[in-house]
Design a protein around this motif. Structure first.
Motif, short mmCIF file in Angstrom:
data_model
loop_
_atom_site.label_atom_id
_atom_site.label_comp_id
_atom_site.label_asym_id
_atom_site.label_seq_id
_atom_site.Cartn_x
_atom_site.Cartn_y
_atom_site.Cartn_z
N ASN B 54 0.83 -1.21 0.00
CA ASN B 54 0.00 0.00 0.00
C ASN B 54 0.86 1.26 0.00
N ASP B 55 0.40 2.24 -0.73
CA ASP B 55 1.09 3.53 -0.72
C ASP B 55 0.34 4.45 0.21
N PHE B 56 1.03 5.06 1.13
CA PHE B 56 0.38 5.99 2.05
C PHE B 56 1.39 7.03 2.49
N PHE B 57 0.85 8.11 3.01
CA PHE B 57 1.70 9.20 3.48
C PHE B 57 2.56 8.69 4.66
N GLY B 58 3.84 8.95 4.60
CA GLY B 58 4.72 8.55 5.71
C GLY B 58 5.23 7.12 5.61
N LYS B 59 5.04 6.49 4.43
CA LYS B 59 5.45 5.09 4.28
C LYS B 59 6.95 4.90 4.57
N ARG B 60 7.75 5.84 4.08
CA ARG B 60 9.20 5.71 4.29
C ARG B 60 9.57 5.78 5.76
N VAL B 61 8.84 6.62 6.49
CA VAL B 61 9.11 6.74 7.94
C VAL B 61 8.76 5.41 8.61
N VAL B 62 7.62 4.83 8.21
CA VAL B 62 7.19 3.55 8.80
C VAL B 62 8.24 2.47 8.50
N ILE B 63 8.73 2.44 7.25
CA ILE B 63 9.74 1.43 6.88
C ILE B 63 11.02 1.63 7.71
N SER B 64 11.39 2.89 7.90
CA SER B 64 12.58 3.18 8.71
C SER B 64 12.39 2.69 10.14
N ILE B 65 11.18 2.89 10.68
CA ILE B 65 10.91 2.44 12.06
C ILE B 65 11.01 0.91 12.13
N ILE B 66 10.41 0.24 11.12
CA ILE B 66 10.47 -1.25 11.10
C ILE B 66 11.93 -1.71 11.04
N ASN B 67 12.71 -1.07 10.15
CA ASN B 67 14.10 -1.47 10.01
C ASN B 67 14.89 -1.22 11.29
N THR B 68 14.57 -0.14 11.98
CA THR B 68 15.24 0.13 13.26
C THR B 68 14.87 -0.96 14.25
N GLY B 69 13.59 -1.35 14.21
CA GLY B 69 13.09 -2.39 15.12
C GLY B 69 13.80 -3.72 14.95
N MET B 70 14.38 -3.94 13.75
CA MET B 70 15.08 -5.21 13.50
C MET B 70 16.29 -5.36 14.44
N GLY B 71 16.76 -4.23 14.97
CA GLY B 71 17.91 -4.31 15.87
C GLY B 71 17.53 -3.93 17.29
N LEU B 72 16.27 -4.19 17.65
CA LEU B 72 15.76 -3.82 18.97
C LEU B 72 16.57 -4.52 20.08
N PRO B 73 17.17 -3.76 21.03
CA PRO B 73 17.95 -4.42 22.09
C PRO B 73 17.03 -5.20 23.03
N PRO B 74 17.28 -6.50 23.25
CA PRO B 74 16.41 -7.30 24.10
C PRO B 74 16.21 -6.71 25.50
N VAL B 75 17.25 -6.09 26.05
CA VAL B 75 17.07 -5.54 27.42
C VAL B 75 16.06 -4.41 27.43
N VAL B 76 16.03 -3.63 26.34
CA VAL B 76 15.05 -2.54 26.26
C VAL B 76 13.64 -3.13 26.20
N VAL B 77 13.51 -4.20 25.41
CA VAL B 77 12.20 -4.87 25.33
C VAL B 77 11.85 -5.44 26.69
#
Lengths: 363, 232
Positions: B54-77
């Protein structure tokens, strides 16, 4: 069969951002016929195909399928279920050839027996029945193209749209696939619309031709009309009349004109009045090249010609000749060798008055 | 070198004697990480596919957030989940702190962005016209999505491997929300940390070898499937 259009387009405008990419005043797709959309890159051929397939929304104007306006979700679904598109790339799924050809029928929840019948017929039409169990990812480019064509025909579409489908294939493969496509179109009588680059393929496959430029249709008609009577210089150039000479009608009597071109007189059929500025279009295949004119000839135009350039093409040579004006002519390989033609050779170039297609300048 | 040798001998001993405690810990590790991976697969593939298609406003920001989440530190979680399910936290009423359920939630949060990011990239990497081709063959939107997900099955298996690998080997979140309770929430990683702390290197090495073996076996099986699916 009625000639009521299967798809009709009226005052259709498609915009990308603020740019108008398609502006079609009117286009009727006649059932059972094959229409070729031709034009240079960026002319809007693929955009028009996607719009006709209901994949690209129109900014304004009307698209009708069997006289029903296409707009809401259900009409779009109905259009998509009746139109098959074959893209440039085969777009097969990672499964067997059989399952690829059956894909559209599976989407329609068709029962296994009927599916098998349809798939086998489509595979036979495109000569791929022996590949049924092969993985689609192991196929050659030509085989994959055949699978994508068979998949489109298997759903028995009302209209099939082919988007520059043969571009990436080598000439012999292309030849045999076009042959099979031609036969299948004749056999199934499916209405087809092709976006094309190739003149020869257009002439082989299409009954009708629409020439596109910058998102508009600049000429539409039967293939013979468009190729033999191009409406303007652009169409003439695109359909292959690669000699286009500027001239002035010097004399016009009883359907025969004398046109002054660069100090020479060309005789041409037509009725433009004296003093009209015109373009004379000549196709290279309509020009005869000889060492000398011997015996009788029906050609009204005979000129001394000096060979300026020789271009080797697949099955013939193309000669660029200087007759006081420049024209292009084809010559077969044996004739070329027999006449011992070289650059600078002096020849005679002749063509009939009817071979000259005259367009009024600025038309 | 003795310390390593002893560890390996102990590991073999624990394995061939089918030590009930080790088997229990191993089984619990598999159950918790397997369930968390399964949950992350469901959520990650769904959202990843939806974002890709889907194309939507802010898609790139959402993708960046998902990509950042790929390295989520377990202790923070671990910290975040602990606070959420702490007695006075918003989900304190669930009373799941220091339970395997809390560990599953924490591990699912770690694995979901990994699965989501890989699925998103996999769907985006498919030929752009494939989606249109499916629609023109008469596919409904659901049928079209199903075909696209199936076409991405190789990278999706990689997503499963990455997600599972990420959670079976993490320790921070598991120890924080699970509490490493013997026979209840003790898994291979938390047990290894504890035994190392006590100076029982032989048992810690044994547990590490089992953890490595487990990760290898799971990944080996998935790789077999992946390679069989690969076009020849």
């Amino acid at each position: 069969m009625t000639n009521f259009p299967i798809i009709a387009v009226q005052s259709l405008i498609v915009k990308r951002g603020k740019v108008t990419v398609l502006d079609i005043d009117r286009l009727d797709i006649v059932p059972g016929r094959t229409l070729a959309l031709i034009g240079p890159n960026g002319a809007g051929k693929s955009t028009l195909l996607l719009t006709l397939a209901g994949l690209l929304p129109a900014t304004s104007g009307g698209l009708f399928f069997h006289a029903k306006p296409i707009g809401d979700r259900s009409s779009l679904d109905m259009l998509r279920r009746n139109v098959a598109v074959v893209f440039q790339e085969p777009l097969l799924i990672n499964d067997t050839v059989y399952k690829n050809v059956a894909l559209g029928l599976k989407f329609r929840h068709m029962d296994a027996r009927q599916t098998a019948e349809r798939v086998e017929e489509a595979m036979t039409n495109f000569g791929i029945a022996h590949l049924a169990k092969r993985s689609a990812k192991t196929l050659s480019g030509g085989e994959a193209k055949r699978v994508s064509l068979a998949r489109a025909f298997a759903i028995s579409p009302g209209v099939i749209l082919l988007d520059e489908s043969f571009n990436s294939l080598d000439p012999p493969t292309r030849e045999t696939i076009i042959d099979d496509l031609q036969k299948t179109l004749q056999k199934t009588k499916v209405t087809a619309i092709l976006a094309q680059h190739d003149r020869e393929e257009t002439l082989r496959l299409a009954n009708d031709v629409a020439v596109m430029k910058e998102g508009r249709i600049v000429q539409a008609g039967t293939a013979a009309e468009v190729f033999n009577q191009p409406a303007d210089e652009f169409v003439a150039g695109f359909v292959g009349a690669d000699t286009i000479l500027e001239g002035l009608v010097m004399k016009s009597i009883a359907g025969l004109m004398e046109i002054g071109v660069n100090g020479h007189i060309i005789e041409a059929s037509g009725n433009y009045p004296q003093g009209t500025k015109v373009h004379c279009c000549l196709r290279p295949e309509h020009i005869t090249v000889t060492r000398a004119v011997t015996g009788k000839t029906s050609a009204r135009n005979i000129f001394d010609a000096r060979v300026e350039k020789i271009v080797r093409q697949a099955y013939f040579y193309k000669l660029i000749l200087d007759c006081g004006f420049r024209i292009g002519a084809y010559i077969t390989l044996p004739s070329f060798e027999e006449m011992d033609i070289r650059e600078g050779s002096l020849l005679k170039a002749s063509f009939k008055a009817t071979a000259v297609h005259v367009i009024k300048s600025g038309a | 070198m003795d310390i390593f040798l002893q560890g390996i001998i102990k590991a073999i001993e624990l394995l061939i004697t089918f030590d009930t405690e080790v088997l229990g810990i191993t089984w619990l590790s598999l159950k918790i990480s397997g369930t968390a991976t399964f949950i992350s697969l469901f959520i990650g593939v769904s959202i990843g596919t939806a974002v890709a298609l889907n194309d939507f406003f802010g898609k790139r920001v959402v993708i960046s957030i998902i990509n950042t989440g790929m390295g989520l530190p377990p202790v923070v979680v671990g910290l975040f989940v602990t606070m959420m399910i702490w007695r006075s936290g918003p989900f304190g009423f669930l009373e799941i702190l220091y339970t395997p359920y809390a560990m599953i939630i924490a591990q699912a949060i770690i694995a979901t962005p990994i699965v989501m990011g890989i699925s998103l990239a996999a769907i985006q990497n498919l030929p752009p016209n494939l989606r249109l081709q499916m629609l023109t063959l008469g596919a409904s939107r659901l049928q079209m999505v199903w075909v696209l997900v199936k076409e991405s099955r190789l990278p999706l298996l990689a997503a499963v491997m990455a997600g599972f690998g990420g959670v079976i080997s993490e320790v921070g979140a598991s120890i924080m929300v699970g509490g490493n309770i013997k026979g209840y929430s003790r898994v291979l990683t938390t047990a290894t940390v504890m035994e190392t702390g006590k100076g029982n290197f032989d048992i810690a090495i044994a547990l590490s070898i089992i953890l490595l073996l487990l990760a290898f076996i799971i990944n080996f099986m998935l790789t077999q499937i992946q390679q069989r699916q690969r076009p020849q």
